[in-house]
Each structure stands twice: as structure tokens, then as C-alpha cells.
Design a protein around this motif. Structure first.
Motif: not given
Length: 1108
Positions: A627-653
Motif C-alpha cells: 500500500p502507498q503511504q498516506i499523504t493527507s488526512l482530516a477528521i470531522n467530529s460533527s460529521y463523524g467522518l475521517v478522510v485520508f488520501g495517497n497516490s492511489n486516491g482517497l477513502a472516506v470512513v
């Protein structure tokens, strides 16, 4: 439109970078935005430096002022007093500091450097300054000695000579002790450099000189000759006096200590080898390693202390450095974690001719400072109050939060105080000098550091101080690799698999999200209660993309890129979720698939109060590719979401439902009709780099099959306890390696469009929208900013049951260079921070949760006719743009740099308004106004000499910024004019008026029979009248910037003057008393003579001359 004033913008802006252009049609719309920030609000200066002095080389202590000073190999000085009192200053030459000498209780310090210069520092001002410098031209300085309450400094040289300097005027005396006069004339070889100088504690007129070859000379300063010479076969490293001046001890290169009686120079009175094995046949013990330093300290009530470093037996290979404390018949060997640089024994009295009464030993190690309590059994160490553990594990990322919620620091301190070690000395920290600053800066500041061993430290940085609050060990969640084979099977980095790469923290909700180098993300909640987690929630994500062999278009301009290939992107609705464990393959004959890089712990995890694991997300190997290392990251407590991205794309959890909502390749974010879509070229296959910023960041090295939706989202019952790894990692974000026109040639052009920035916000996802809704802005390394719309159900139980909808809305705007930061302003240019949920304790009762769990309402949109209610602020490595929302029209554009690139950019609050702060690779620090992007500050501050600076530089609100200036030190700076103006008040004071202790009483018999300390009028010996002038070519005097006023203050301080005046009065009174006695005796004699004369007169008064 407001007329902009750029007269104070400093030189260094290129023609293109000083032009902020506006869209013609947009000016009318924004006349209402009044900008209050002017260039007068900005000024750049250093404030304080925290952390352990990098590469220390010397140390000194003022026993009256209680101040400790360190010198380093790069010419820095660090001074410490009580907790919170610290100071940093720098010699311009950058040469190593070889020795430091305090003018005790005078507020001054002498430093000797490896470039053969000596400097006098004035410590009576908050920012110390050099008053005088003296540069030796013909001889190399090896040792300095300044007797207590003397203004004459002895300087020993490599040639074996001793020169004498007046510290008040910094001029050389004509009095010189030449090596050939000091040693015996019959000696045929040069004695080597001077390694020791000290005066006899009981006789200032006798100077003890140690030469490297093993010769020690007792020199009579008045008679200008050697009284005694002491010869030994082994080289000398240090010498120490007994306070009575009748004995001294030498440490030697063969691990021996020789004790000499002053009047018996023929042979040493005693020779001991503290760590030598005593042979049974009475022969000499085997030689040991050199004893580098010895100190001999006496006590009034008991046996003397002898403290020494080195001297271990040669058969103790691999043993750590030791400090040996010999007290009477007991010998304690104290092991240190790092090699010893120097040590000092702290004593009750500054007078060398009195019982010393040692109470502690300061041990300066290469990477630590240890204080040993000599007054307690077992010699416990003192608890160190200074923030010297920044480098406990190398720092890999850093974030700075100024003006955060007031209750945060007490909350973090309360959970962190339980982590403290036990077994420290019960006494107060003995280095207690100085006073705190009287600054008015009262807002809370927190610094967060991520480390190579997976630990995260929270620091209280308020009021220019630094104190560790809380330490979180993320490695506890994972199993520790027990062997090399196991470790190397799935790791994508060679060492430090738990190292922190980036983090996202919401101070209001206290939610923390960290990404590590092993492509893992951990979500933490803050709780004040201890829990034991039986099952750690684990989500495994499969991120993979397909790339065609078409070359990428030139990323430079804003021309229309190539159109997409039909069908190149897949819909996010195709996402499949599986709660069943995926069957990972790791066989030797097939490719690794569906296995993460780290193994989550399977045993229950006891979680102390503080940050507790909510969810672990791991990217897995795909068809044999890591897997590719994670290049960016953000969390939002109001939405209950965490998003991260790397050179492959992004994922929202969704970390509330513990589900993967979106797993999308970067190219899929572009809409099919998007003119900005590109087909990235397939990268060359290479080994995954270890995350170092110094290496080229190839982005992906995996063979990309296709941008697949997730095929595995696994829930696991695995949990983990502690694991601590070690050093060094150079990862913060990939902003440095993303540059296309880098001035650093070792960084190659990147071939992959990676995700570089995120922003959760409430905005208008599409041009046609008129109502605010939750959104996610996504920035890429190729300069694209995409909008993703989020569909969230109302709060409460529905939020946990209803799925979150996500849809990509295409590209918002495109900039040159990778996107670094994004922000949203309202129509009055006020910053709109992401919405958040107030903190509540997840382990509290349901009633308490409901009380505190209320979402902050989103800012209501402006309802003015014909005016866009929001501005999106976007900053890349090359330029900044302001875009009106929802019309998505560019309002302002500013080219920040053409020849370099921006490493770090932040939208910060300053003097009641907002601005963009930027740090460029060419060393410039700039600020731009919002929304018009006017240049307000441009200072060439710090050329990028180290990737560590790029990795750790960060701006914060209210004009604060910091970076790691060395592997062990944080440098804080301010770009606020107000803070610069108040800096003198805010800084701590080193010098405080303290009366010098009284000199020891000589006693009746010593006074009667001439014993006790013999004073010496050095002025008569060394002054120009008696000794003449020194050769001008020997040394060059350089006046310092401190000025005459400071010189007088430092060289003859108030306290010193009082002490000298008192001594002078005592001497005058003594002389007057003697005069009275002599006068009385003469009067008695005169009376006696008068009486005898009167008697004679009466006897012979009536006699004739012939009767006599």
C-alpha cells in the motif's frame, strides 16, 4: 475599492510574485470587504528555543545565581534557571564552545571557542549580548581559569604558555608564563598543551599548571618561578584540589588517580585505579580507560567525595558510560544512557578554600541532562523540569495550536500527570535562578509532536514556556515483530514501522486522527476514565488504481488539459462492504494479497485515561504490491467522518458506523466532462521508499490494475498493547517532494497525482446550489481542487443507522503546484472553521453524553442580493487564489513564487482578521491579506538547509510559528509586530540581585600564626605598570555590540561592588585598628619618656655643675 499600501513589503518579491490580479467583474461585488491588516502589523523575530542543546560540548554553573550554561559544537549558548527560565544566544562564528566560565554573581559569562577566541557575555539583559571579544592569532586556546572574585583570566595554550586577560577591559597583560620556564631546564621534550590551571585555594599567589605529558608545576606568581614540579609517566586529563590547599588529585590516561602532597613532589602520596582488577601477586593492576575528569569535594561532617568520569576496565566492551562516586570506602558506579560530555559537582559555597559541602552532580550527556542527589542513599536523580525530551524519539511531524479552548490544557495535564515516573529525589530542583517574564500573552497554546516510535506528545506552550502534558503511544495497538523474518515480510519501511506521518486534531471535540508510515490510520477519542477494550475495531481498505501509459500534460499553466478516456472512472456507488475477514495470502510461492503491513494485537487492551482507540484503519497489500503511504488526512467530529488520501486516491470512513463509505482513485474525482481530467503516466517500478523527505517521492510503486472499489472492509477482534521502536524518519507531508520546479535538485519530478489536502466545510457543492450543505474539498499534487458533496442524516440514532451519501461534483479550480491548504471565508472575510461536536466523555453515563452532545449549528448563509455568500481560499506551492462560492468565479490570484516553491502555508487569524502565511524553500516567510491577497510581509529568514525544517515548519494563529531547528530543539518565532514589541517583557530574566555569601572565617589561631588563605594583589603583578604591555600581534581585541554601559554592569556588578566594598571596609577597619594600637603604644612611650625626664630634672635641679 480600497487602495492598498505595499510600501513596507520587503525586498525579494519578483515582479510576478508581487502582482495580485483580480477578475474585472468581481471587484464591484467585493467593495464591502474592509481589510484591516496592514504591513505595520507584521514583523518577524525569534522568540524562544526549547529542547536539549544539540551536540553539547561544555558546561558551567554559577553557584550564587543558580544558573546553568551549556555551549555546543555549533557555537550556541543555552542558559537555564528555574523551570521556565531559559535563554538561547549564538556566537557568530559558529565555532565549537570548548569552555565556559561564569563571573560568579556578576551577571557575566566568558566563553572560549575552538577558533581561539574568547568572549564576554552580559547576562544582565534579557537577550544576552557580547561585550568584548579577543581573538588569538598565534596560539591555540586549550584551557581557561577565572578565580572567584578576580578580574584576571588565565588562558593556557597548545604551546604550553599561559597568558593573562583583564576581563573588565579584555586586554592582555604583559605577564606571561612561558612553558620553558615552567618545566625543568633538563627536560628535552615539549610538555604538550596546558590541560589544567588553578590557583591554590589557600594561596592565590601559587598557580598549579598541568601539562598533557604528565608534568604538574606549582608556579609562584610573585617570584615568577616554579616552586615545585610533579612528574608522572601517564598523561594528565584533569586536576582537583583539596580545599586546604595541601593536596591535589590528578586523573590519568591509564585509569589511575594520583594524590600529591604539595611539599612532596618526588612521588605521589597515593596511586589508585578505581576500576582496575587487583592482581593477587601484588603487581600493578591492569590499565583501564582514561579518567577524563575528577572532582575532589570535602564535607565538614564526613568523608570527602571524589567524583570521576571514565576509567572503566577495557574488558567492559559495550558497557554504557559511567559516573563513579567515591565516598569514604563506598564506590557507586552510575550508568548513563549516553556518553558523558562533562559533569560538575554543585556545592554550598563558591569559596574554594572552605569545606565544599557537595549536594548534587550535574551530568551533561550527549543527549540528556541528569542531576544526581548526593544527599540521599542510592543517589537518586532529580526530576528534570525542563522540556529536554523532545528528541526522546526523533520528531517526524509537528503541529501548533495557538488560542485553543482553555479547558484543554488542564484536561491533558490531569491525564498526563498519572504517567510520571516514580523514584525521583524528594528535593527541589537545585538550579533555581532567574525570574519568569511578565508578559501579557495569556492565551493557551499547544504543540503536538509525532515521533518515530509511534508516540505523540502534547506540550503546553503558553507564555513562551514549554511543558509536556501528555504522551500517547500509538504502537500499543499493534503486535511487536519478534524476529527479522517476521518483521520484513509485510513491512513497507525498513525501520520505525509505527512512525507518525501526519495527524489531524480537532481541539474542540478532542478527536484525534493519526496516520503512520505503515499505511495505517488510528482514530482516538478522549476519555477521563480507564477502560479495557476486548475488541479493537479494525477496518482494512484495499486501495488500487489503474494507469494508462499516456503521458501527463504539462502541469504548469492553466491551459485545457487532455480530455478523459471514456469509462476511465468508476462510480463510488459500486463500493462493496464486507464484514467478513478477508482471506489474506502471504505464501512464499504467490503474491501477498489482502494483508496489512502491521498486525493488530489480539489480546485485550487496557486503555488509561486520555486518548483511547476508537478505530484502526489499515491499507492492505494488493496482488503483491504494498500500500502507498498516506499523504493527507482530516477528521470531522460533527460529521463523524475521517478522510485520508495517497497516490492511489482517497477513502472516506464513517468512524461512528465503522464503515468504509468511499474508496476512489484520484482520476475518478474528475467528472467525465471535466476539462481538467488527466491520465497519469504509469510510474516506474521501484522499492517503496522509507518515507524520507530526502528521497524522491515516487508516489506509487505498485502495479496498478484498476481503480477498484473496496473489496475488503474487514472488522476484526484484534487489539494491542505497547511497542516502542526508534529513530529516524523524515515525513510530514509530501508538500516538499511535490514541487515541479524545485530548487533542490535531488527531488525528482513526481509521476503520480496524489491527494495533498482536505477541508471539511459547509458550502455550496455545485454552482446551482443556493443552500449550504456539508462538503469536502479535495486538493491534489497537480493543483486540482475538487468538491465532494456529503449527505448526512440528522443527529441521534438515525446517524448511526442511515448511510452517509457521497457524490463527486468535479473540479472547482486549478492552481500551479500541489495544493497545500484550503479555507472558507464568509462574505465579510471572516474565517468559517469546520463544524465540530462539543467534547463528551464516551465512557460517561448516557445522561451526561446527551447534555454535552449538541452539534454546533452551521453558519447561516448570507442573504444579500447579488453577492456571493462565501470565499474559498486556496493556496498551492506556487500561487494563491480566492474563488467566490457558489458561482465558482475566481476573484483574486497571486503568484507567490516563480523560482522556488512553498513548503508550508496556513490560513491564520491575526489582529482580529485573517491572512495566509507561507514559508518558501528559498527561506522567505510571507503573509498575504484576505481576500485580496495583498503582500503584507516578505522576509528572507531561513534558507532550507535541512529536510527537518520542511517537515516540521508550521504557522499558528496570533502571529506564532515554529520549526525543529535541530533534531533536539524547537525554535519558536513570531511574525506579529505586537509580540515583537512586547518580547522584552515576555522573556525571562537570568540575573537577579543576590548577595554573595560571606567568606569563611579564618579562625583565631590561623589569624595569629599566619595560616588561612593568602590574598594576592593581582593588579600589582599583572597591571600595565608592573607587567608592561602584551605583544599586539598575539591577540586582536574586538568590541562587542553590548556597549559600554552593559560592560560596566557585567564586569563590575552591583552585588560584586558591594562585596568588594565590604571587604575593603573590613581591611580598612583592620588597618585603622592596627594604627590605633601603634598610636597608643607611642603615646605610652612618650608618657614614660616624659616621666623619666621629669624625674631626672628633679634629681639634678638644685645641684651645681661641679656636683654632678
Amino acid at each position: 475599492m480600497k487602495k492598498f499600501n505595499i510600501r513596507k513589503v520587503l525586498d525579494g518579491l519578483t515582479a510576478s510574485s508581487s502582482s495580485a490580479s483580480a477578475q474585472p467583474g468581481a471587484l464591484r461585488e467585493n467593495d464591502a470587504v474592509q481589510e484591516t491588516l496592514q504591513s505595520e502589523h507584521f514583523q518577524l523575530c525569534k522568540t524562544v528555543r526549547h529542547g536539549f542543546p544539540y551536540q553539547p560540548s561544555s558546561m558551567a554553573f554559577d553557584p550564587v545565581q543558580k544558573i546553568l550554561a551549556f555551549g555546543t559544537q555549533n557555537g550556541a549558548l543555552r542558559l537555564f534557571g528555574r523551570a521556565g527560565v531559559e535563554c538561547y544566544c549564538q556566537h557568530e562564528s559558529g565555532a565549537a564552545v570548548i569552555q565556559l566560565q561564569f563571573l560568579i554573581n556578576e551577571g557575566a559569562l566568558v566563553s572560549a571557542l575552538a577558533d581561539d577566541s574568547i568572549h564576554l557575555w552580559n547576562l544582565r539583559q534579557k537577550i544576552p549580548a557580547i561585550l568584548h571579544s579577543l581573538k588569538f592569532n598565534r596560539e591555540r586556546i586549550t584551557y581557561c581559569h577565572l578565580p572567584f572574585q578576580s578580574k584576571w583570566l588565565y588562558i593556557g595554550t597548545e604551546r604550553g604558555n599561559i597568558h593573562i586577560v583583564n576581563v573588565e577591559s579584555f586586554t592582555l597583560s604583559g605577564y606571561v608564563i612561558m612553558w620553558n620556564k615552567a618545566i625543568e631546564l633538563s627536560t628535552k621534550t615539549h610538555p604538550g598543551p596546558v590541560v589544567h590551571i588553578s590557583d591554590n585555594p589557600m594561596d592565590e599567589g601559587k598557580l598549579l599548571i598541568g601539562f598533557e605529558c604528565g608534568v604538574v608545576v606549582l608556579w609562584d606568581l610573585k617570584c615568577k618561578k616554579a616552586d615545585y614540579r610533579y612528574n608522572h609517566d601517564e598523561a594528565i586529563h584533569s586536576v582537583a584540589w583539596h580545599h586546604e590547599g595541601k593536596q591535589f588529585v590528578c586523573s590519568h590516561s591509564d585509569g589511575t588517580l594520583t594524590t600529591w602532597n604539595v611539599r612532596a613532589p618526588a612521588k605521589p602520596g597515593q596511586i589508585i585505579t578505581p576500576h582496575g582488577k587487583q592482581p593477587k601477586d601484588g603487581k600493578k593492576p591492569e590499565p583501564c580507560k582514561p579518567i577524563l575528569k575528577v572532582e575532589y569535594k570535602t564535607t565538614r561532617a564526613g568523608e570527602p567525595f571524589m567524583v570521576l568520569s571514565g576509567g572503566l576496565s577495557y574488558d567492559t566492551v559495550g558497557r554504557r558510560a559511567c559516573l563513579t562516586v567515591m565516598h569514604g570506602k563506598s564506590t557507586a558506579v552510575l550508568e548513563m544512557d549516553y556518553p558523558i560530555v562533562d559533569f560538575l559537582t554543585l556545592c554550598e559555597t563558591p569559596y574554594p578554600n572552605d569545606f565544599q559541602e557537595p549536594y548534587a552532580v550535574v551530568v551533561l550527556l550527549e543527549k540528556d541532562l541528569v542531576l544526581i542527589d548526593l544527599g540521599q542513599i542510592g543517589y537518586p536523580i532529580f526530576e528534570n523540569p525542563y522540556p529536554l525530551t523532545i528528541h526522546e524519539s526523533p520528531v517526524t511531524c509537528c503541529e501548533y495550536f495557538a488560542d485553543c479552548p482553555a479547558e484543554l490544557i488542564p484536561a491533558l495535564y490531569s491525564v498526563g500527570s498519572r504517567q510520571k515516573r516514580q523514584g525521583y529525589s524528594k528535593k527541589e530542583w537545585p538550579i533555581s535562578g532567574g525570574n519568569w517574564g511578565q508578559g501579557t500573552q495569556s492565551y493557551p497554546e499547544i504543540i503536538i509532536t509525532g515521533h518515530a516510535d509511534g508516540s505523540i506528545k502534547f506540550w503546553d506552550a503558553s507564555a513562551l514556556m514549554l511543558q509536556v502534558l501528555y504522551k500517547l503511544k500509538t504502537a500499543k495497538v499493534f503486535e511487536r515483530a519478534r524476529g527479522k523474518e517476521e518483521k520484513s515480510s509485510t513491512d513497507i519501511v525498513e525501520e520505525d514501522p509505527f512512525a507518525i506521518q501526519t495527524l489531524s486534531w480537532c481541539p474542540e471535540s478532542r478527536m484525534l486522527c493519526v496516520a503512520g508510515v505503515s499505511a495505517h490510520v488510528i482514530v482516538y477519542r478522549f476519555s477521563k476514565q480507564e477502560v479495557t477494550t476486548e475488541v479493537v475495531q479494525l477496518l482494512e481498505v484495499r486501495m488500487q488504481c489503474e494507469f494508462s501509459e499516456v503521458d501527463s500534460p504539462d502541469p504548469g499553466g492553466e491551459q485545457t488539459p487532455t480530455l478523459p478516456t471514456p469509462g476511465a472512472s468508476s462510480s463510488p456507488q459500486e463500493t462493496e462492504l464486507s464484514t467478513q475477514p478477508s482471506t489474506g495470502s502471504n505464501s512464499s510461492d504467490g503474491p501477498r494479497d489482502n494483508i496489512p503491513c502491521l498486525q493488530v494485537r489480539s489480546s485485550p487492551l487496557k486503555q488509561s485515561p486520555g486518548y483511547q482507540v476508537e478505530l484502526v484503519i489499515q491499507l492492505v497489500w494488493v496482488s503483491g504490491e504494498p500500500p502507498q503511504q498516506i499523504t493527507s488526512l482530516a477528521i470531522n467530529s460533527s460529521y463523524g467522518l475521517v478522510v485520508f488520501g495517497n497516490s492511489n486516491g482517497l477513502a472516506v470512513v464513517d468512524y461512528l458506523q465503522k464503515t468504509l463509505l468511499l474508496n476512489m482513485g484520484t482520476s475518478e474525482l474528475y467528472s467525465p466532462s471535466d476539462p481538467y481530467q488527466r491520465q497519469p503516466c504509469s510510474p516506474r517500478k521501484a522499492r517503496q521508499p522509507s518515507g524520507g523527505l530526502s528521497e524522491s517521492n515516487d508516489g506509487a510503486n505498485a502495479t496498478e490494475d484498476r481503480c477498484k472499489s473496496p473489496t475488503s472492509a474487514k472488522m476484526s477482534r484484534k487489539i494491542s498493547s505497547s511497542s516502542e521502536q526508534k529513530p529516524d524518519l523524515d515525513v510530514k507531508d509530501n508538500s516538499f517532494t511535490r514541487s515541479r520546479s524545485s530548487s533542490v535538485t535531488s527531488i525528482e519530478r513526481e509521476s503520480r497525482e496524489a491527494i495533498s489536502a482536505f477541508l471539511f466545510c459547509e458550502s455550496f457543492p455545485r454552482k446551482t446550489d443556493s443552500v449550504l450543505s456539508p462538503c469536502l474539498l479535495v486538493g491534489t499534487t497537480q493543483g486540482s481542487v475538487m468538491m465532494v458533496a456529503l449527505s448526512l442524516s440528522p443527529g441521534g440514532d438515525n446517524r448511526l443507522q442511515q448511510p452517509v451519501g457521497i457524490s463527486s461534483c468535479g473540479t472547482l479550480v486549478r492552481l500551479k503546484g500541489g495544493i497545500l491548504t484550503m479555507a472558507l471565508l464568509d462574505s465579510t472575510a471572516t474565517l468559517l472553521p469546520p463544524s465540530y461536536e462539543p467534547w463528551y466523555d464516551p465512557n460517561a453515563s448516557d445522561e451526561e453524553k446527551e447534555k454535552s452532545r449538541r452539534r454546533r449549528p452551521a453558519s447561516p448563509p448570507s442573504s444579500q442580493e447579488g453577492q456571493d455568500p462565501q470565499f474559498a481560499v486556496l493556496c498551492s506551492e506556487k500561487q494563491a487564489k480566492v474563488v467566490a462560492m457558489p458561482s465558482q468565479t475566481r476573484i483574486y490570484k497571486h503568484n507567490i513564487t516563480e523560482t522556488s516553491f512553498v513548503l508550508r502555508a496556513d490560513v491564520v487569524q491575526m489582529a482580529g482578521a485573517n491572512c495566509i502565511a507561507c514559508f518558501c524553500a528559498n527561506g522567505h516567510i510571507m503573509t498575504l491579506s484576505l481576500p485580496s491577497l495583498r503582500p503584507l510581509l516578505d522576509v528572507n529568514y531561513l534558507p532550507l538547509t535541512d529536510m527537518r525544517i520542511a517537515r516540521t515548519f508550521c504557522f499558528s494563529n496570533l502571529g506564532q510559528a515554529l520549526y525543529l531547528t535541530s533534531p533536539t530543539e524547537i525554535q519558536r518565532i513570531t511574525y506579529s509586530q505586537e509580540t515583537c514589541n512586547n518580547l522584552q517583557e515576555m522573556l525571562s530574566e537570568l540575573f537577579t540581585p543576590v548577595e554573595t555569601p560571606e567568606a569563611p572565617n579564618r579562625g583565631f589561631f590561623k589569624g595569629l600564626f599566619g595560616g588561612g588563605a593568602q590574598s594576592l594583589d593581582r593588579e600589582d603583578l599583572f597591571g600595565e605598570t608592573a607587567a608592561g604591555k602584551a605583544s599586539r600581534s598575539l591577540a586582536q581585541h574586538i568590541p562587542g555590540p553590548g556597549g559600554m554601559e552593559g560592560m560596566k554592569g557585567a564586569a563590575s556588578g552591583v552585588v560584586g561592588d558591594l562585596a568588594r566594598a565590604r571587604i575593603a571596609l573590613d581591611e580598612r577597619g583592620q588597618k585603622l585598628g592596627e594604627l590605633d594600637e601603634r598610636t597608643a603604644a607611642m603615646m605610652a612611650s612618650a608618657d614614660s619618656f616624659s616621666k623619666h625626664a621629669h624625674d631626672m630634672m628633679l634629681k639634678y635641679k638644685d645641684k651645681k655643675w661641679y656636683q654632678l
